[in-house]
Motif scaffolding. Structure first.
Motif, PDB file in Angstrom:
ATOM      1  N   ASP A   1       0.822  -1.216   0.000  1.00 33.47           N
ATOM      2  CA  ASP A   1       0.000   0.000   0.000  1.00 33.47           C
ATOM      3  C   ASP A   1       0.853   1.261   0.000  1.00 33.47           C
ATOM      4  OD1 ASP A   1      -2.591   0.974  -0.245  1.00 33.47           O
ATOM      5  OD2 ASP A   1      -2.723   1.457   1.887  1.00 33.47           O
ATOM      6  N   ASP A   2       2.042   1.150  -0.580  1.00 28.93           N
ATOM      7  CA  ASP A   2       2.904   2.323  -0.742  1.00 28.93           C
ATOM      8  C   ASP A   2       2.747   2.865  -2.154  1.00 28.93           C
ATOM      9  OD1 ASP A   2       4.049   2.424   1.849  1.00 28.93           O
ATOM     10  OD2 ASP A   2       5.314   0.714   1.345  1.00 28.93           O
ATOM     11  N   ARG A   3       3.378   4.005  -2.413  1.00 28.61           N
ATOM     12  CA  ARG A   3       3.197   4.682  -3.700  1.00 28.61           C
ATOM     13  C   ARG A   3       4.365   4.381  -4.627  1.00 28.61           C
ATOM     14  NH1 ARG A   3      -0.452   8.192  -5.102  1.00 28.61           N
ATOM     15  NH2 ARG A   3      -1.073   8.449  -2.920  1.00 28.61           N
ATOM     16  N   LEU A   4       4.036   3.884  -5.810  1.00 34.57           N
ATOM     17  CA  LEU A   4       5.031   3.533  -6.812  1.00 34.57           C
ATOM     18  C   LEU A   4       4.998   4.508  -7.979  1.00 34.57           C
ATOM     19  CD1 LEU A   4       7.045   1.481  -8.187  1.00 34.57           C
ATOM     20  CD2 LEU A   4       5.002   0.435  -9.208  1.00 34.57           C
ATOM     21  N   SER A   5       6.180   4.908  -8.426  1.00 39.66           N
ATOM     22  CA  SER A   5       6.287   5.609  -9.708  1.00 39.66           C
ATOM     23  C   SER A   5       7.393   4.919 -10.503  1.00 39.66           C
ATOM     24  CB  SER A   5       6.561   7.103  -9.522  1.00 39.66           C
ATOM     25  OG  SER A   5       7.736   7.323  -8.770  1.00 39.66           O
ATOM     26  N   PHE A   6       7.232   4.915 -11.814  1.00 35.10           N
ATOM     27  CA  PHE A   6       8.149   4.180 -12.685  1.00 35.10           C
ATOM     28  C   PHE A   6       8.327   4.945 -13.983  1.00 35.10           C
ATOM     29  CE2 PHE A   6       8.362   1.279 -16.368  1.00 35.10           C
ATOM     30  CZ  PHE A   6       9.600   0.690 -16.139  1.00 35.10           C
TER      31      PHE A   6
ATOM     32  N   PRO B   1       5.330   9.373 -16.032  1.00 40.31           N
ATOM     33  CA  PRO B   1       5.648   8.119 -15.340  1.00 40.31           C
ATOM     34  C   PRO B   1       4.395   7.365 -14.931  1.00 40.31           C
ATOM     35  CG  PRO B   1       5.910   9.975 -13.857  1.00 40.31           C
ATOM     36  CD  PRO B   1       5.633  10.554 -15.217  1.00 40.31           C
ATOM     37  N   PHE B   2       4.537   6.078 -14.720  1.00 38.53           N
ATOM     38  CA  PHE B   2       3.475   5.276 -14.118  1.00 38.53           C
ATOM     39  C   PHE B   2       3.436   5.641 -12.639  1.00 38.53           C
ATOM     40  CE2 PHE B   2       1.879   1.684 -11.772  1.00 38.53           C
ATOM     41  CZ  PHE B   2       0.912   1.106 -12.584  1.00 38.53           C
ATOM     42  N   ARG B   3       2.290   6.078 -12.149  1.00 41.01           N
ATOM     43  CA  ARG B   3       2.162   6.454 -10.737  1.00 41.01           C
ATOM     44  C   ARG B   3       0.894   5.847 -10.160  1.00 41.01           C
ATOM     45  NH1 ARG B   3       4.527  10.808  -8.002  1.00 41.01           N
ATOM     46  NH2 ARG B   3       6.165  11.905  -9.133  1.00 41.01           N
ATOM     47  N   ARG B   4       1.067   4.923  -9.237  1.00 38.44           N
ATOM     48  CA  ARG B   4      -0.090   4.284  -8.633  1.00 38.44           C
ATOM     49  C   ARG B   4       0.224   3.891  -7.184  1.00 38.44           C
ATOM     50  NH1 ARG B   4      -2.086   6.177 -12.440  1.00 38.44           N
ATOM     51  NH2 ARG B   4      -3.500   5.247 -13.999  1.00 38.44           N
ATOM     52  N   LYS B   5      -0.839   3.578  -6.446  1.00 34.95           N
ATOM     53  CA  LYS B   5      -0.710   3.167  -5.051  1.00 34.95           C
ATOM     54  C   LYS B   5      -1.704   2.032  -4.785  1.00 34.95           C
ATOM     55  CE  LYS B   5      -1.812   4.973  -0.406  1.00 34.95           C
ATOM     56  NZ  LYS B   5      -0.648   4.580   0.390  1.00 34.95           N
ATOM     57  N   GLY B   6      -1.233   0.953  -4.194  1.00 42.20           N
ATOM     58  CA  GLY B   6      -2.129  -0.124  -3.809  1.00 42.20           C
ATOM     59  C   GLY B   6      -2.001  -1.375  -4.655  1.00 42.20           C
ATOM     60  N   ALA B   7      -2.307  -2.508  -4.026  1.00 42.42           N
ATOM     61  CA  ALA B   7      -2.126  -3.823  -4.657  1.00 42.42           C
ATOM     62  C   ALA B   7      -2.998  -4.028  -5.885  1.00 42.42           C
ATOM     63  CB  ALA B   7      -2.400  -4.916  -3.625  1.00 42.42           C
ATOM     64  N   THR B   8      -4.081  -3.294  -6.014  1.00 39.96           N
ATOM     65  CA  THR B   8      -4.967  -3.488  -7.169  1.00 39.96           C
ATOM     66  C   THR B   8      -4.287  -3.118  -8.478  1.00 39.96           C
ATOM     67  OG1 THR B   8      -5.893  -1.267  -6.844  1.00 39.96           O
ATOM     68  CG2 THR B   8      -7.068  -3.126  -5.844  1.00 39.96           C
ATOM     69  N   TYR B   9      -3.165  -2.397  -8.408  1.00 40.26           N
ATOM     70  CA  TYR B   9      -2.485  -1.960  -9.622  1.00 40.26           C
ATOM     71  C   TYR B   9      -1.291  -2.841  -9.996  1.00 40.26           C
ATOM     72  CZ  TYR B   9      -5.301   2.260  -9.371  1.00 40.26           C
ATOM     73  OH  TYR B   9      -6.354   3.132  -9.336  1.00 40.26           O
ATOM     74  N   ARG B  10      -1.131  -3.974  -9.312  1.00 43.89           N
ATOM     75  CA  ARG B  10      -0.001  -4.852  -9.634  1.00 43.89           C
ATOM     76  C   ARG B  10      -0.090  -5.368 -11.067  1.00 43.89           C
ATOM     77  NH1 ARG B  10      -0.210  -8.888  -4.536  1.00 43.89           N
ATOM     78  NH2 ARG B  10      -2.299  -9.055  -5.443  1.00 43.89           N
ATOM     79  N   LYS B  11      -1.263  -5.802 -11.469  1.00 44.91           N
ATOM     80  CA  LYS B  11      -1.429  -6.350 -12.824  1.00 44.91           C
ATOM     81  C   LYS B  11      -1.197  -5.265 -13.868  1.00 44.91           C
ATOM     82  CE  LYS B  11      -4.588  -9.037 -15.716  1.00 44.91           C
ATOM     83  NZ  LYS B  11      -5.921  -9.716 -15.783  1.00 44.91           N
TER      84      LYS B  11
END
Length: 291
Positions: free
Chosen positions: A118-123, A133-143
């Motif tokens: 549940d941390d914030r990822l940017s790529f 960049p790809f910016r999302r937070k939460g396990a629902t965005y793994r796929k």
């Protein structure tokens, strides 16, 4: 490349045992799974502190007062999110199929570790095109993240990775992962490493190598070509040529390590042929990059 080809179907489940480890100060006020060094108002109790004027009287523990006849307040750990940015080198030297696939596996794995906590990822990928960049937070965005990385095209960039990297970086990261083969000059890497601390408090470089780069297996007369400049060189392979190459390679590697140490940057060299499981569950665990 499909997501099933990039990482196994059960990869996220295997990674659920791991999380990104950092001592860097966490940023932001959004709730995450990491606890900051300061105290706040989460539900996780830390300890007691004697009451002082100005403290919130609602935090007084009356049970402790009944036993001690003194006023104590409860302290709670403040939860904050970790913000992790993953930066991927897409210059042509990364275009070896084994190296590129492994680089994407690393990026996906680090992203999953961030999102599932549940941390914030940017790529972002350093390319000739400046894309958001790809910016999302939460396990629902793994796929969605895995799909994004899977669909990356083969590296074609001939411009400098280290010179262009800063424009692809956000300035609000807790941890910054740089995935690169680190083949550019030490002078250019020094300029980049000087700039990186303003983008994150915890900077980590994953240097991808292959066995052929570590110990070339070429024999006889060969024509070598620089994939980024297309410059060709005819070489008669001999023990002397290989020894010179090994000396230059070690000199470059030692220089990278010294520069990283100088600017407080962590660095781990990973061999693409060792496989993603070995790197995640052995090398990065030993380096305390994950826990």
């Amino acid at each position: 490349m499909s997501t099933d080809q990039l990482v196994p179907k059960d990869w996220a489940g295997k990674l659920s045992r791991l999380s990104i480890s950092t001592r860097s100060k966490l940023r932001g006020q959004h709730k995450g799974s990491h606890r900051s060094a300061r105290f706040g108002a989460s539900l996780d109790f830390s300890d007691f502190r004697e009451y002082a004027p100005g403290d919130d009287v609602r935090q007084i523990d009356w049970n402790v007062y009944a036993r001690t006849d003194k006023y104590f307040i409860k302290r709670f750990l403040d939860e904050q999110e970790m913000r992790v940015h993953v930066l991927l080198d897409s210059t042509k030297s990364m275009g070896d199929p084994l190296k590129w696939t492994f680089a994407k596996q690393l990026a996906v794995s680090l992203g999953i570790l961030v999102l599932q906590r549940d941390d914030r990822l940017s790529f972002s990928v350093v390319t000739t095109e400046k894309k958001p960049p790809f910016r999302r937070k939460g396990a629902t965005y793994r796929k969605a993240f895995t799909q994004t990385v899977s669909e990356l095209k083969e590296p074609t960039m001939i411009q400098s990775f280290v010179e262009n990297a800063p424009i692809f970086l956000p300035k609000d990261s807790t941890v910054l992962f740089v995935i690169s083969d680190c083949l550019e000059s030490l002078e250019s890497w020094e300029r980049l490493l000087q700039k990186l601390p303003k983008f994150a408090g915890d900077i980590r470089i994953l240097q991808i190598v292959t066995s052929d780069e570590l110990a070339p297996s070429y024999t006889g007369d060969v024509q070598l070509e620089d994939v980024e400049t297309s410059h060709q060189l005819n070489v008669s392979m001999s023990s002397r040529v290989l020894e010179t190459y090994e000396q230059e390679r070690k000199l470059h590697q030692r220089g990278l390590e010294l520069l990283s140490s100088k600017f407080g940057v962590k660095m781990v060299q990973v061999n693409a042929e060792d496989g993603i499981s070995h790197v995640l569950f052995h090398q990065l665990l030993r380096a305390n990059w994950v826990q």
